[in-house]
Design a protein around this motif. Structure first.
Motif, short mmCIF file in Angstrom:
data_model
loop_
_atom_site.label_atom_id
_atom_site.label_comp_id
_atom_site.label_asym_id
_atom_site.label_seq_id
_atom_site.Cartn_x
_atom_site.Cartn_y
_atom_site.Cartn_z
N LEU A 1 0.83 -1.20 0.00
CA LEU A 1 0.00 0.00 0.00
C LEU A 1 0.87 1.26 0.00
N GLY A 2 1.90 1.26 0.87
CA GLY A 2 2.78 2.42 0.94
C GLY A 2 3.53 2.65 -0.36
N ALA A 3 4.05 1.57 -0.96
CA ALA A 3 4.78 1.70 -2.22
C ALA A 3 3.86 2.20 -3.32
N THR A 4 2.61 1.74 -3.33
CA THR A 4 1.64 2.20 -4.33
C THR A 4 1.39 3.70 -4.19
N LEU A 5 1.26 4.17 -2.95
CA LEU A 5 1.06 5.60 -2.73
C LEU A 5 2.27 6.41 -3.17
N VAL A 6 3.48 5.88 -2.91
CA VAL A 6 4.70 6.57 -3.34
C VAL A 6 4.77 6.63 -4.85
N LEU A 7 4.44 5.53 -5.53
CA LEU A 7 4.44 5.51 -6.99
C LEU A 7 3.44 6.53 -7.54
N THR A 8 2.26 6.57 -6.94
CA THR A 8 1.24 7.52 -7.39
C THR A 8 1.69 8.95 -7.17
N ALA A 9 2.25 9.22 -5.99
CA ALA A 9 2.71 10.58 -5.67
C ALA A 9 3.84 11.01 -6.60
N THR A 10 4.77 10.09 -6.89
CA THR A 10 5.88 10.41 -7.79
C THR A 10 5.37 10.78 -9.17
N TYR A 11 4.40 10.02 -9.66
CA TYR A 11 3.82 10.31 -10.97
C TYR A 11 3.09 11.65 -10.96
N MET A 12 2.31 11.91 -9.90
CA MET A 12 1.57 13.16 -9.82
C MET A 12 2.50 14.36 -9.77
N TYR A 13 3.58 14.23 -9.00
CA TYR A 13 4.51 15.35 -8.85
C TYR A 13 5.25 15.63 -10.15
N SER A 14 5.48 14.58 -10.96
CA SER A 14 6.25 14.74 -12.19
C SER A 14 5.44 15.35 -13.32
N LYS A 15 4.10 15.37 -13.17
CA LYS A 15 3.27 15.93 -14.23
C LYS A 15 3.49 17.44 -14.32
N PRO A 16 3.64 17.96 -15.52
CA PRO A 16 3.89 19.40 -15.67
C PRO A 16 2.70 20.24 -15.23
N ASP A 17 2.99 21.41 -14.69
CA ASP A 17 1.93 22.33 -14.29
C ASP A 17 1.26 22.93 -15.52
N PRO A 18 0.01 23.33 -15.41
CA PRO A 18 -0.64 24.06 -16.50
C PRO A 18 0.15 25.33 -16.80
N PRO A 19 0.41 25.65 -18.06
CA PRO A 19 1.22 26.82 -18.39
C PRO A 19 0.56 28.12 -17.95
N LYS A 20 1.38 28.99 -17.39
CA LYS A 20 0.92 30.32 -16.99
C LYS A 20 1.73 31.34 -17.77
N GLN A 21 1.04 32.25 -18.42
CA GLN A 21 1.70 33.17 -19.33
C GLN A 21 2.78 33.99 -18.64
N GLU A 22 2.46 34.42 -17.40
CA GLU A 22 3.39 35.30 -16.72
C GLU A 22 4.61 34.58 -16.19
N SER A 23 4.56 33.22 -16.10
CA SER A 23 5.68 32.50 -15.50
C SER A 23 6.45 31.67 -16.51
#
Length: 364
Positions: free
Chosen positions: A306-328
Motif C-alpha cells: 500500500l505504501g509503495a503504491t502511494l509513493v508511486l502515485t505521488a511520484t507520478y503526480m509530482y512529475s506531471k507538468p503544471d498548466p502553463p501560466k503566461q506570466e511564468s
C-alpha cells in the motif's frame, strides 16, 4: 541526433525511459548486493572516492570534446581557465554535501533492503520541494502539495512492521539496523534537497557548460571524499589493510554504476518529458522491489504494498507538468546554457550529485 530521432528504430524518448529505469534500479541493487557479505566488507569511503575520480575523468573528456565541437580545437589553458574560473569555489559547498550524501547511501543500503531504500529515498522529492520553496520562493500548485503529502504518508506506511513478528535478540538487532538505515536515508534526503537547490542557484546566470560544472563538482568532491572519508572515517583500516581491501567485481560494478549512471542519464534524459521521467522512477521502484524478493528474500507485507503504491502515485503526480501560466513561462522554461545543453530547476540534480542535461533526479 535530434529529439525526435531513433536508435535501432526505437524513439529516443523510450530509449531514455529504458535507460533511466536501468540506472535507477541497478545502482541500488548492486550497492545492496555488494554489502551482503558482512565478514568481508570493503571500505565505502574508498568506493565514493573512486566514483568521484571516475566521474571527473569522464567529465573532463566530455568537456574537452565539447570544446573541440564548439571551437574546432583542444585548448588546455582555456579549459583550465574555465574549470578554475573565479566562481568555481561556489561548487565546494554542494561537493561536500554530495560526498556526505553518497557515504550515507552506502550506510543505508547496508542496513536496509533495496526495496525499502528505493521507496524511502523518494523523500528527496519532498526535501527538494521544501528547500526550493524556502530558498528560492518557488510556488507549488495544490496538486504538487497533495502529492508531497501522499508521498510522506506512503513512505510512513512502508516503515510499519508486520504484526506477526516474534520478539528476539535478533529482532532487536534488525530493528536497530533499520533505524540506523532510515536515519541515514532521512539525512541523505535533506542533504539532497539543500545541495540540489543550492546548485540551481549556482547554475542560474552561469555561462559555463554543464560538463564544466560537473568537472568542478567532481574535482571539489575529491577532497572531502579523501579527507572526511578515506582518511578520517576509514583511515586506520585503509592504512592497515590497503585501499582496495575486499574489492571484487561486485564492488567495482557498484562504483561503475555510481560513476557512469548519472552521466548516461545526463546524455539521454533530454529526450524524455516529465511524465516519462516519473514513469522511469516508478518502474525502477518496482524493479527494485522484485529484485529484493528474488535476490534478497524480501518479505512482502500488505502495508508495504500500500505504501509503495502511494509513493508511486505521488511520484507520478509530482512529475506531471503544471498548466502553463503566461506570466511564468519565462521563469519556468528550461534554459540553454549556451553550449548546446539545457538545465532545468533544482530537481534536475540527481542523487549522486551529478547535473543532468535537461535532467531528472535518478537516484541514488
Amino acid at each position: 541526433m535530434s529529439a525526435g530521432g531513433t536508435i535501432f528504430g526505437i524513439p529516443l524518448k523510450y530509449v531514455s525511459l529504458i535507460t533511466l529505469c536501468i540506472q535507477n534500479s541497478t545502482l541500488v541493487i548492486v550497492m545492496r548486493y555488494s554489502r551482503l557479505d558482512k565478514e568481508n566488507l570493503y571500505y565505502t569511503s574508498t568506493a565514493v572516492f573512486l566514483s568521484e575520480l571516475t566521474k571527473l575523468l569522464i567529465c573532463l573528456y566530455m568537456a574537452g570534446r565539447n570544446q573541440i565541437h564548439e571551437t574546432g580545437r583542444f585548448n588546455i589553458p582555456e579549459l583550465y581557465s574555465q574549470i578554475f574560473a573565479p566562481d568555481s569555489w561556489k561548487l565546494m559547498i554542494p561537493a561536500a554535501l554530495y560526498t556526505i550524501q553518497n557515504n550515507l547511501q552506502y550506510v543505508a543500503v547496508s542496513m536496509l533492503d533495496a526495496a525499502t531504500f528505493q521507496v524511502t529515498y523518494q523523500l528527496k522529492i519532498l526535501t527538494t520541494a521544501l528547500c526550493s520553496v524556502i530558498m528560492l520562493k518557488t510556488s507549488l500548485t495544490g496538486i504538487k502539495w497533495f502529492s508531497l503529502v501522499l508521498l510522506t504518508f506512503g513512505v510512513a506506511l512502508v516503515q510499519m512492521p508486520s504484526g506477526d513478528s516474534v520478539e528476539s535478540k535478533e529482532d532487536d538487532d534488525a530493528t536497530m539496523e533499520k533505524i540506523v538505515g532510515l536515519g541515514a536515508v532521512a539525512v541523505a534526503c535533506v542533504i539532497s534537497g539543500i545541495a540540489g537547490v543550492y546548485f540551481e542557484m549556482v547554475l542560474k546566470g552561469s555561462k559555463a557548460s554543464v560538463w564544466i560544472r560537473n568537472v568542478q563538482l567532481s574535482f571539489f568532491s575529491l577532497f572531502p571524499a579523501l579527507i572526511m572519508g578515506v582518511w578520517w572515517k576509514d583511515g586506520t583500516g585503509v592504512w592497515e589493510n590497503g585501499f582496495f581491501y575486499n574489492y571484487n567485481y561486485i564492488v567495482l560494478s557498484a562504483i561503475a554504476c555510481q560513476a557512469i549512471g548519472g552521466i548516461i542519464v545526463a546524455m539521454v534524459v533530454k529526450y524524455a518529458d516529465n511524465i516519462l521521467k516519473g514513469f522511469a522512477t516508478s518502474i525502477s521502484i518496482i524493479l527494485s522491489f522484485l529484485a529484493s524478493v528474488y535476490l534478497f528474500e524480501f518479505i512482502v507485507t500488505s502495508t508495504f504494498l500500500l505504501g509503495a503504491t502511494l509513493v508511486l502515485t505521488a511520484t507520478y503526480m509530482y512529475s506531471k507538468p503544471d498548466p502553463p501560466k503566461q506570466e511564468s513561462l519565462s521563469n519556468n522554461k528550461e534554459k540553454d546554457d549556451g553550449y548546446g545543453y539545457d538545465y532545468a530547476p533544482a530537481n534536475n540534480v540527481n542523487g549522486n550529485g551529478y547535473t543532468s542535461v535537461n535532467g531528472s533526479e535518478p537516484q541514488v
